[in-house]
Design an enzyme around this catalytic site. Structure first.
Site, mmCIF file in Angstrom:
data_model
loop_
_atom_site.group_PDB
_atom_site.id
_atom_site.type_symbol
_atom_site.label_atom_id
_atom_site.label_comp_id
_atom_site.label_asym_id
_atom_site.label_seq_id
_atom_site.Cartn_x
_atom_site.Cartn_y
_atom_site.Cartn_z
ATOM 1 N N GLN C 221 2.847 3.505 -9.780
ATOM 2 C CA GLN C 221 3.475 2.284 -9.305
ATOM 3 C C GLN C 221 3.633 1.263 -10.428
ATOM 4 O OE1 GLN C 221 0.585 2.724 -5.493
ATOM 5 N NE2 GLN C 221 1.713 0.826 -5.495
ATOM 6 N N ARG C 368 -2.592 -0.717 0.840
ATOM 7 C CA ARG C 368 -1.679 -1.758 1.361
ATOM 8 C C ARG C 368 -2.420 -3.050 1.729
ATOM 9 N NH1 ARG C 368 3.354 0.493 4.948
ATOM 10 N NH2 ARG C 368 4.705 -1.273 4.611
ATOM 11 N N CYS C 369 -3.319 -3.505 0.845
ATOM 12 C CA CYS C 369 -4.251 -4.559 1.240
ATOM 13 C C CYS C 369 -4.060 -5.884 0.535
ATOM 14 C CB CYS C 369 -5.681 -4.090 1.010
ATOM 15 S SG CYS C 369 -6.061 -3.912 -0.740
ATOM 16 N N GLU C 738 2.970 -5.856 2.855
ATOM 17 C CA GLU C 738 1.624 -5.552 3.362
ATOM 18 C C GLU C 738 1.180 -6.439 4.516
ATOM 19 O OE1 GLU C 738 -0.530 -4.071 -0.686
ATOM 20 O OE2 GLU C 738 0.229 -6.113 -0.571
#
Lengths: 291, 183, 784
Positions: C221, C368-369, C738
């Site tokens: 990413q 996804r935090c 998110e």
């Protein structure tokens, strides 16, 4: 992800398949749907040196009533059960179970024979076969023999079929009038193995009393459990809720669950009771002509 | 078999040197092929690495995720749990076979129009399952769609738009039945 | 959009279909495992069955005899090259391959290189390793007890305590808490989970000895950060390193860390002179790659007797696994956990976090935090419901009573964040209206009278994204700006490259939309590229919902720089002074003279054929955007559940999500992000967890046991929006990827606890398995 090497045979008759199994005497495994065996081999938890693929044997996939029995061929795909109007009508326990097994893709290849033979206490059909009073027809080097489903399961992954034998047919006593049957399991997530499951068949007389019953339990023991005491307690009794609850309680006591990722033993035991009650109620309703 | 099979040389990447192989004949996306494969060659790797059809994906190792879904004799199956030798003499359709003459299938078109994909990794498998569903049941309810794709996991979309796409494709197919008759 | 109002085709606010879909729907995506190079070899990895053990011997002779196997790489081989250990993104150390001790089950122990994937697997199974088991530490509380076995004997300080971090006014908060009229406290455990994107991790590493170029296709990413890390760790010159992040099948934070497999493959390529591919299995992905959560939280809230919150005190123990490899910004080892005052104006707050080593794989934030915002929001939104229960006040009313009001923004929280904008009451009221909250409470009262269990749960979250301003944010010292390089060709078409990297978020479409809006060029004429470090401008990548706030802003700023130059060219073409030109309705217009105008396309042509004297030819700009602040998306979610009393099974009947991410670039794409995010909030609430027994054996290490939601149990999400733009972002956008994963879990848990209100239990830890609920219903009384 990658299975180890093996020799591969694809016989075209039961006799040839049995000959191969005998020849390799315990080193060969049967490949039917492959959706229990291949996953184990891909994780290298199983490494048979020979696979005998029985999918090329004609005439092993059928669902028909004949000679007082419902006969299901070993390589009948699980989804074929769902396509059978006969089963929906007269043996809905099997369509209930088929609907709850894995997912539709797995069911396109997974077979009835595989599901009853694999010996995982999480397989759904064994409890159904016990409730239906089924027998399994095996072919082997010593000739054919049958084993009742209720005596087939010895231990986790250990069944009565010898390494040189092949299950060829499941034979179920033909449904009679005022017979109802049902299966239900609960799971953490659809397609997962059961936290608990229950299978029931009842036959009623015209006064609404139970004349015959069969109960099987999934996922609450080292094998599928034939809840014979619970079923026996129902025979001769009215099929009212109080008696169904009582039978469910006995079935609960016949279960031998272990705590694992799918729940504590205490919970599974309680669910064996809850689900037995639910499937008995459903079976009774179907016996009376409902759904 | 009237047609002559086109021989395919298994990529070096898929044959263990010296291992015994079996010859298979397999029709993939309408083309008849022959190849020598090890019995343990999984169909998904045969498709991806021997035939270079990389649209079919590997997402797990326990037959759960469905990213590898293809049609075997018209039925959607998980190609990671099928041996290439089991597909001998059979027909396989992959995502690459959904288009006909460069024209997207209704399912492909609907996934595009309804935003039924994000990263695209589950999408080929999802569309193969959807195509087979609509061939049997062209007007499924939401619950029937969700049940049909329960063997296809998606981490990106939350399924809402996938369900919309499949239903939209079904409607489209009923309005304009395809000439070739689906996939 | 009215037919009369001027708009550009594919501009901001339009739900244009995605440009990237053309390849995906045809199965023509180019993921790492699709990459095939001549002479390519394969890497597979032998892994430890033990959670903690000394390696007494590694025998490779059998593996080397497997047909097709060319080499086996062990820790000793890497040690010689100084690569057995490498730095983590948190300046701790991690092993690439162990030289003497393994510290988690499934740890990499040896790499086997072969000419086929199948031979590599056979080789990995044939490596023989002798282990001497060591005492295993899996409980982080026990890890910190005196006398606990020390895991990281390589550290100077011989303990399992990694760091202590705190922020806020400790004494002021203690005082406020003591004097608060009402106090509630609760222990909350958020178990370890794994993001399990559908594509696992992998790479193709190619060292070309002739050209000296090292190219690596990687599921990453953050390609530029990886390139720089590689340069620093390996010594390869950075201009000779090319990281290509092609199509990525989901990231969600799991594809940020540098995994040992990447490094082993790189070494294998250098050693063999061939490209080497490594693709992990799902089991490896679940058992060894970066996890998320694993926070043991103790939270206390103080309030006045009429329900105004006054103090928040939180103490957390963070289980990090055997090393701190969480990819947090370096000043924030607990990420942005201190957003935990949430949507409420706590005057006093104090947060402390201690991190512990355990014999488990490392990680912490890969799901996804937004850097621990999931943990923060879970805590505060659960506590608000617990407070509401204590005060016997409706949880919606308690929130509405307390929310930071819109006029208070920019709002500086007690823990140091300056929220840019918000309208919390607006979002909650909208959600309540959509779901008919009052009607649901009436229904609940009726059902309760009959003994039926139905619950309503609210979550009114404030998110914090867009890392981040250079004063406070860096990763390994690299500042967290992001970039856009935009060039307009003579025929008025655009190519734009970015330092971020989409893994399904649709940047090829949304960035084109921003540029379309700013340049007046249709989105169809704009090509967006990301992921190739040879061509893309430097950026920190895509995670923590940062792309729109940073690179999206860079796109705007670069476009505006282009517009500035273009205006001069337009003036030249129109033969007026630049002061007489305005950019209006997507064209350069002579003020007060309708009909005298030039489009950007016309200007672009002129930039190459007729550029004014004193101006350079060409029409392009690059912007490296250093955000002045974070952005603060927010929302209110309401969840309705029904519980089967006999089985304890929880069914989500309805879930309404009202999100506010400021300006919405593509409503269709934003909804898609929310559907997916909600599903990833639903999953840990009811289904997903990774557990370890006392011996460090993992449970939930394959997709058979780690249960990701299917379409059957995933609810049909209902979404709506309010729009409160960010005052500091060039187009007012905030980022949204998110929010839903952050906001959903407390809504679901609050709903279940609300349903169980008659049973007197305050909290049950997630995941809310049916038996945990059943135990409450059947007299257990204690949360499992």
């Amino acid at each position: 992800m990658i299975p180890p090497q093996f020799e591969y045979y694809a016989p075209t008759s039961v006799d040839d398949a049995v000959a191969l199994l005998s020849r390799f005497n315990g080193e060969a495994k049967v490949l039917a749907g492959g959706h229990s065996l291949l996953p184990l081999m891909k994780l290298r938890l199983a490494a048979p040196s020979v696979l005998v693929d029985i999918n090329r044997i004609d005439g092993l996939s059928y669902i028909r009533e004949e000679g007082g029995h419902l006969k299901i061929g070993a390589t009948t795909r699980t989804n074929d059960l769902l396509d059978s109007a006969l089963l929906h009508r007269s043996y809905p326990i099997l369509t209930d179970a088929a609907q709850e097994i894995a997912d539709p893709l797995v069911r396109n290849l997974g077979t009835v024979g595989g599901n009853v033979c694999h010996g995982d206490p999480g397989n759904d059909l064994p409890a159904c076969m016990m409730a239906l009073g089924a027998v399994y027809a095996l072919a082997g080097p010593e000739g054919p023999r049958t084993v009742p489903a209720s005596q087939f399961y010895k231990d986790t992954f250990v069944t009565a079929v010898e390494p040189t034998e092949l299950l060829v047919e499941v034979r179920i006593p033909q449904a009679v009038t005022r017979q109802g049957s049902a299966y239900h399991k609960i799971e953490k997530r659809v397609g997962d193995f059961a936290m608990a499951g229950a299978a029931a068949r009842v036959v009623l007389d015209d006064s609404g009393n139970v004349t015959a019953a069969g109960i099987g339990l999934t996922g609450v023991g080292a094998t599928a459990i034939h809840a014979a005491k619970a079923a026996a307690a129902l025979v001769g009794q009215p099929a009212d809720d109080a008696h169904l609850l009582q039978a469910a309680k006995i079935a609960q006591e016949e279960s031998e669950p272990m705590s694992d990722l799918r729940g504590p033993a205490e919970y599974k035991r309680a669910m064996a009771g809850v689900l037995t009650h639910r499937v008995l109620s459903r079976a009774v309703a179907r016996a009376k002509g409902g759904a | 078999m009237a047609a002559t099979a086109r021989p395919v040389t298994p990529a070096a990447a898929l044959t263990t040197s010296g291992a015994p192989t079996t010859k298979i004949h397999i029709t993939v996306n309408g083309q008849l092929l022959s190849a020598d494969v090890e019995p343990r060659t999984l169909l998904v790797y045969f498709l991806r690495e021997v035939l270079g059809l990389t649209g079919t994906h590997v997402g797990c190792d326990t037959t759960n995720c469905g990213a590898c879904t293809v049609h075997l004799d018209g039925r959607p199956v998980k190609s990671c749990t099928v041996l290439a030798v089991q597909a001998n003499g059979r027909k396989v359709t992959t995502v690459e076979g959904l288009e006909v003459g460069g024209k997207l299938s209704p399912v492909q078109q609907a996934f595009y129009e309804e935003h039924g994909l994000q990263c695209g990794f589950c999408t080929p498998g999802m569309m193969m399952t959807a195509t087979a569903l609509l061939a049997r049941n062209p007007n499924p309810s939401d619950a029937e769609v969700r049940d049909a794709i329960r063997g296809n996991l998606c981490r990106c979309t939350g399924y809402v738009n996938i369900v919309k796409a499949i239903k939209a494709a079904g409607k489209k197919m009923q309005e304009t039945p395809p000439a070739g008759g689906g996939a | 959009m009215s037919a009369e109002s001027p708009h550009v085709k594919g501009g901001i606010g339009q739900s244009i279909l995605r440009k990237e879909d053309a390849r995906f729907i045809r199965g023509k995506g180019n993921y790492v495992d699709d990459v095939k190079l001549p002479g390519m070899l394969y890497l597979d990895i032998t892994r430890s069955p033990y959670a903690h053990a000394k390696i007494t011997a590694i025998r490779t002779d059998k593996a080397l005899k497997v047909p097709g196997v060319l080499a086996v790489i062990t820790g000793k081989d890497l040690e010689a090259a100084g690569l057995a250990w490498m730095p983590t993104l948190m300046s701790d150390k991690q092993m690439v391959l162990p030289t003497d001790t393994v510290m988690y089950q499934a740890q990499e122990v040896a790499g086997v290189v072969a000419d086929s994937r199948y031979a590599a697997a056979d080789g990995a199974a044939a490596v023989e390793v002798d282990y001497e088991p060591l005492p295993v530490v899996t409980n982080p509380f026990k890890a910190l007890e005196p006398g606990a076995p020390v895991i990281r004997t390589d550290r100077a300080e011989k303990s399992n305590h990694i760091w202590h971090w705190e922020t806020g006014d400790k004494s002021g908060t203690d005082e406020a808490m003591t004097s608060a009229a009402v106090r509630v406290s609760q222990d909350l455990y958020i178990p370890r989970i794994h993001v399990s994107s559908m594509e696992t991790c992998g790479c193709v590493a190619h060292m070309d000895a002739v050209s000296g170029r090292f190219t690596i296709w990687m599921t990453t990413q953050a390609p530029h950060a990886i390139r720089t890390v590689y340069a620093l760790v390996t010594g390869l010159p950075e201009q000779n390193i090319r990281v290509i992040s092609p199509d990525i099948g989901g990231g969600f934070g799991g594809k940020v860390p540098v995994y040992p497999g990447y490094v082993i493959a790189s070494v294998a390529s250098i050693k063999t002179g061939h490209p080497v591919k490594w693709i992990e299995d799902r089991s490896e992905n679940l058992q060894a790659d970066s996890f998320a959560r694993d926070y043991h939280i103790h939270a206390e809230v103080g309030a006045t007797k009429d329900g105004h919150v006054s103090a928040l005190r939180v103490k957390t123990l963070a289980d990090h696994g055997y090393t701190d490899a969480a990819a947090n910004p370096s000043k924030f080892p607990a990420g942005l956990f201190h957003i935990i005052t949430g949507s409420y104006p706590f005057a006093k707050a104090f947060v402390e976090v201690d991190a512990a080593y355990t014999n488990k794989p490392p990680g912490g934030i890969a799901y996804r935090c937004s850097f621990r915002v999931t943990e923060a929001v879970y805590t505060i939104e659960r506590m608000m419901d617990i407070l509401a229960h204590k005060l016997n006040v409706d949880p919606a009313e308690l929130r509405l009573q307390n929310f930071i009001p819109p006029e208070a923004f920019p709002y500086r929280s007690a823990l140091g964040w300056t929220y840019d904008s918000g309208n919390y009451a607006g979002a909650l009221k909208k959600a309540m209206e959509i779901i008919d909250y009052a009607g649901l409470r009436r229904e609940q009262a009726e059902k309760r009278a009959k003994g039926e269990l139905m619950g309503i749960g609210i979550s009114s979250f404030t998110e914090i994204v867009g890392a981040g301003p250079s004063q406070t944010f860096d990763i390994l010292g690299i500042k967290m700006f992001d970039s856009a390089e935009v060039r307009i060709h003579p025929t008025g078409k655009v190519i734009a490259r970015f330092g971020t990297k989409s893994q399904g978020q649709g940047h090829e479409t949304t960035y084109a939309q921003i540029l379309a809006e700013e340049l007046g060029i249709p989105a169809d004429d704009i090509r967006v590229e990301e992921g190739d470090t040879d061509t893309a401008p430097y950026g920190l990548g895509t995670y923590a919902s940062r792309s729109t706030p940073t690179a999206g802003a860079a796109a705007s700023m670069a476009a505006r720089k282009i517009r500035e130059k273009a205006l001069h060219i337009a003036a030249h073409l129109l033969e007026v002074s630049p002061d007489d030109i305005e950019w209006k309705d997507y064209a350069f217009r002579v003020k007060g003279v309708p009909g005298k105008s030039k489009t950007m396309a016309e200007v672009a042509f002129a930039a190459y054929t007729n550029h004014p004297k004193g101006t350079e030819a060409g029409l392009e700009a690059t912007d490296y955007y250093d955000p002045p602040n974070m952005t603060y998306p927010f929302g209110s979610y309401i969840c309705v559940v029904d519980i089967d009393k006999e089985t304890g099974q929880v069914k989500v009947r309805r879930f309404v999500a009202v999100d506010d991410c400021g300006t919405i670039i593509n409503p269709m794409i934003v909804d898609g992000q929310i559907h997916g995010g909600l599903t990833m909030g639903f999953a840990p609430s009811l289904l997903e967890e990774i557990q370890y027994d006392e011996d460090g054996n993992v449970h939930g290490g394959t997709f058979m046991d780690y249960l990701v939601p299917t379409a059957v149990e995933t609810p049909n999400w209902e979404t709506a929006k309010t729009v409160t733009p960010s005052p500091h972002h060039p187009i007012g956008a905030k980022g949204v990827g998110e929010s839903a994963t952050v906001g959903a879990p407390p809504a679901i848990v609050n709903a279940v606890m609300d349903a169980l209100r008659p049973y007197g239990v305050e909290h049950i830890d997630i995941p809310l398995h049916p038996w945990k609920v059943w135990q409450v219903l059947h007299g257990g009384g204690k949360s499992a």
